[in-house]
Design an enzyme around this catalytic site. Sequence first.
Site, PDB file in Angstrom:
ATOM      1  NE  ARG A   1      48.202  53.341  36.560  1.00  0.00           N
ATOM      2  CZ  ARG A   1      48.449  52.294  35.758  1.00  0.00           C
ATOM      3  NH1 ARG A   1      48.065  51.081  36.137  1.00  0.00           N
ATOM      4  NH2 ARG A   1      49.039  52.458  34.591  1.00  0.00           N
TER       5      ARG A   1
ATOM      6  CG  ASP B   1      52.429  50.049  30.379  1.00  0.00           C
ATOM      7  OD1 ASP B   1      52.894  48.886  30.412  1.00  0.00           O
ATOM      8  OD2 ASP B   1      51.293  50.331  30.799  1.00  0.00           O
TER       9      ASP B   1
END
Length: 522
Positions: free
Chosen positions: A166, A444
């Site tokens: 990603r 996160d």
Amino acid sequence: MNVVIDQSRVVAEPSRVPGAGAVLTPDALDFVSELHERFDSRRRELLDRRLDRQDRFNAGDLPDFREDTREIRDADWSIGSIPNDLQDRRVEITGPTNAKMLINALNSGAKVFMADFEDATSPTWDELIQGQANLKHYWLGRLSFTDPDSGKQYAVCDDPAVLMVRPRGLHLPEEHVTVGHEPVAGAFFDFGMTVWHNARAALAKGSGPYFYIPKLESMEEAALWSDVFAHAEAKLRLERGTIKATVLIETLPAAFEMDEILYALRENIVGLNCGRWDYIFSYIKRLGRSADRLTPDRSLMTMDKAFLAAYSLRLVSTCHRRGAFAMGGMSAFIPVKGDEAANAGAMDKVRADKLREVSNGHDGTWVAHPALVPVAMEAFEAMAGPNQLSKMPGDVPGREEMLQLHEGARTEAGARENIRVGVQYLAAWLGGKGAVPLYNLMEDAATAEICRTQLWQWLRFEAPLDDGRPFTLDLFEQWFDEEVGLLAEVPDIGEAARLMHDMIVSDDLVEFLTLPAYELLG
């Protein structure tokens, strides 16, 4: 000190990472510069369109399905082919790109590992270069790690997970690489380096250049990535459609353009994913400037209710109609050490979450910790085969269900938790860590964004709490000072607290906390 690479217009800062020269090669950087020169003005225009759309939301408009793309939604068409090694994606694990994490995730028993340069990585220059070096070592069969403290050696097993990568979202810059004195996009740097160094090596091993694309908000942004992929394939002399991507539907506008995103990327796309935490953040960011959209405690915004449940079902329906995989979202729970009862409770919550996704028709799911792979895999064993492409939800939610807000209280405990988690995460991010275990959850950037935007929203409207008090500036300041005072020993806490505080009390809602935070990374 900057160094000019190959006497071209590309300028890249040196890195202290051993072997950085094998990553920052002249040809790789020239490829990144091509991406910048061909696509960056278009990228910046698309980011401006996001702000224009936000102005309309601020004026009272609500997201809706586009009238000008109705033919795409109504027509019968399918995406392109899906490679054999992506046919079974029942459990995917995600994490940062350091060597130890890479090896543990590849060996975890998950079907896919997404190496993450985005929400799970703090984009310090050396961390990014080390991550790229690790990916290159993996495809060359040279990835290993020895723990300097314990001496324990780590090596990739014989049957590792399929590797996907990603890159960062379109909004983040990479200040350490410039073209004509302009920073390149982090997305173009991460993608360009990965595909340039690894595409052919991955294909030679029976896999391919596979990516997760984050933070898209429109069909036009998907079309940009389609053209980036086409350019890369032509440059590397690959057949059109060799690069394969899964798009995270993690913004509210994108959820109303899922058909269009699949169509724009139909030669490269293999599926969509419910990026649930960023989706909650996007809902608050895009609609939270209205008092009738006040959210409850973040712990009450669960996937079985309201707009989250609706978008899960619609994603499954949209994907399966087009022959694409519908991936479930991240479970943030992690094992609870030293407390068997709490650990069993966490595992039960993960199991229930994954069984709901199977029932909805998802083809696979995400976990954040290797210990959760067996739990999720057991839930997805309920499928008749490696995927559920033939399954369609009986009821496909419409616009009203897609916008329905969760019900529930706003509490002092919820506000204090947002402060603790948001400030501690930001401190860790400034210290070079992008994925942080806090209070038995893996946090996160996306979960920190929920904390930050929710506090901003509550403060803006002096939201009523369950005990009758309004969430005033005085109350926020008191709780903020008390919670940060308990974190005095946490590294970088002062700088993180100042930045988080300023974003929460600002008149304007900052688009992404990582944009001002990136300026402090150096």
